[in-house]
Design a protein around this motif. Structure first.
Motif, PDB file in Angstrom:
ATOM      1  N   LEU A  50       1.202  -0.853   0.053  1.00 32.24           N
ATOM      2  CA  LEU A  50       0.227  -0.120   0.035  1.00 32.24           C
ATOM      3  C   LEU A  50       1.096   1.215  -0.163  1.00 32.24           C
ATOM      4  N   TYR A  51       2.104   1.237   0.851  1.00 33.97           N
ATOM      5  CA  TYR A  51       2.634   2.440   1.048  1.00 33.97           C
ATOM      6  C   TYR A  51       3.453   2.565  -0.360  1.00 33.97           C
ATOM      7  N   THR A 105      -5.855   8.443  -1.589  1.00 38.53           N
ATOM      8  CA  THR A 105      -6.739   8.660  -0.981  1.00 38.53           C
ATOM      9  C   THR A 105      -6.842   6.663  -0.015  1.00 38.53           C
ATOM     10  N   ALA A 106      -7.145   5.903  -0.496  1.00 36.39           N
ATOM     11  CA  ALA A 106      -7.587   4.840  -0.259  1.00 36.39           C
ATOM     12  C   ALA A 106      -6.428   4.192   0.066  1.00 36.39           C
ATOM     13  N   ALA A 107      -5.116   4.630  -0.551  1.00 34.18           N
ATOM     14  CA  ALA A 107      -4.153   4.011  -0.292  1.00 34.18           C
ATOM     15  C   ALA A 107      -3.767   4.588   1.390  1.00 34.18           C
ATOM     16  N   LEU A 108      -3.827   5.709   1.334  1.00 34.68           N
ATOM     17  CA  LEU A 108      -3.289   5.864   2.593  1.00 34.68           C
ATOM     18  C   LEU A 108      -4.347   5.927   3.631  1.00 34.68           C
ATOM     19  N   VAL A 109      -5.923   5.324   3.552  1.00 39.02           N
ATOM     20  CA  VAL A 109      -6.853   4.815   4.284  1.00 39.02           C
ATOM     21  C   VAL A 109      -5.697   3.572   5.352  1.00 39.02           C
ATOM     22  N   VAL A 127       0.491   8.843   9.464  1.00 39.93           N
ATOM     23  CA  VAL A 127      -0.432   8.869   8.363  1.00 39.93           C
ATOM     24  C   VAL A 127      -1.346  10.447   8.689  1.00 39.93           C
ATOM     25  N   LYS A 128      -2.299  10.350   9.161  1.00 41.63           N
ATOM     26  CA  LYS A 128      -3.338  11.538   9.355  1.00 41.63           C
ATOM     27  C   LYS A 128      -3.161  12.573   8.576  1.00 41.63           C
TER      28      LYS A 128
END
Length: 190
Positions: free
Chosen positions: A117-118, A149-153, A170-171
């Motif tokens: 994901l990163y 955005t989905a990858a960050l979630v 990450v927030k």
């Protein structure tokens, strides 16, 4: 030959004289120094990779003139291209530190999806710059921004299981990505 290197354990015998243990303080300091040096090198690498990708995207893949149409009046809440560049650079810095914290805890081995994901986040950041700033393709840029955005979630959830501080880093990146998604979707409607 190997038997000459064996050491015998001393027994707690009150009749034998006590011999002070050898000073291992110097060896411990040298070991700690080596660990610290290796940690700082890995931190520098973890920060350098995402920031370099962002800087390369800014300088090689983007044209600020493609960011917002010159014919349309820009609302006050839509940032300039410079603000977007600085915000993205800051986001890259925070994500690099967060990824390093997860790596240092062994989280990428325990949870390989976090690394995927990163990596996806980094690839979508570069793609977003190329699409929005480079080609002016705002619709595709919106999809890349939504994916980012989905990858960050996902990173937030997986990083939290390894290191809560990394998830907290990450927030702000997630907030920035959501804001860019809203800006990008606004530009699509123009």
């Amino acid at each position: 030959m190997a038997s000459t290197e064996l050491k015998h354990r001393k027994t707690d015998d009150s009749s034998s004289p006590t011999v002070p243990a050898a000073d291992n303080g110097g060896a411990k300091k040298a070991k700690n120094k080596a660990i610290t040096k290796r940690g700082l090198k890995s931190l520098a690498l973890a920060i350098t990779i995402p920031m370099s990708l962002t800087l390369l995207s800014v300088f090689l893949l983007s044209n600020p003139k493609n960011y917002y149409p010159a014919s349309a009046a820009r609302p006050f809440w839509i940032p300039s291209a410079k603000v977007v560049n600085w915000g993205s650079l800051t986001s890259s810095l925070l994500m690099g530190v967060a990824a390093w914290l997860v790596w240092a805890e062994g989280g990428f081995h325990a949870k390989p999806n976090a690394l995927y994901l990163y990596s996806l986040y980094l690839a979508l950041c570069v793609a977003w710059y190329a699409l929005v700033f480079g080609a002016g393709a705002r619709r595709l840029g919106s999809l890349a921004c939504l994916g980012k955005t989905a990858a960050l979630v996902g990173c937030d959830r997986l990083f939290r299981g390894v290191n809560p501080i990394a998830a907290d880093l990450v927030k702000p990146c997630l907030v920035w990505s959501v804001f860019l998604t809203v800006v990008n979707l606004t530009m699509v409607s123009l």
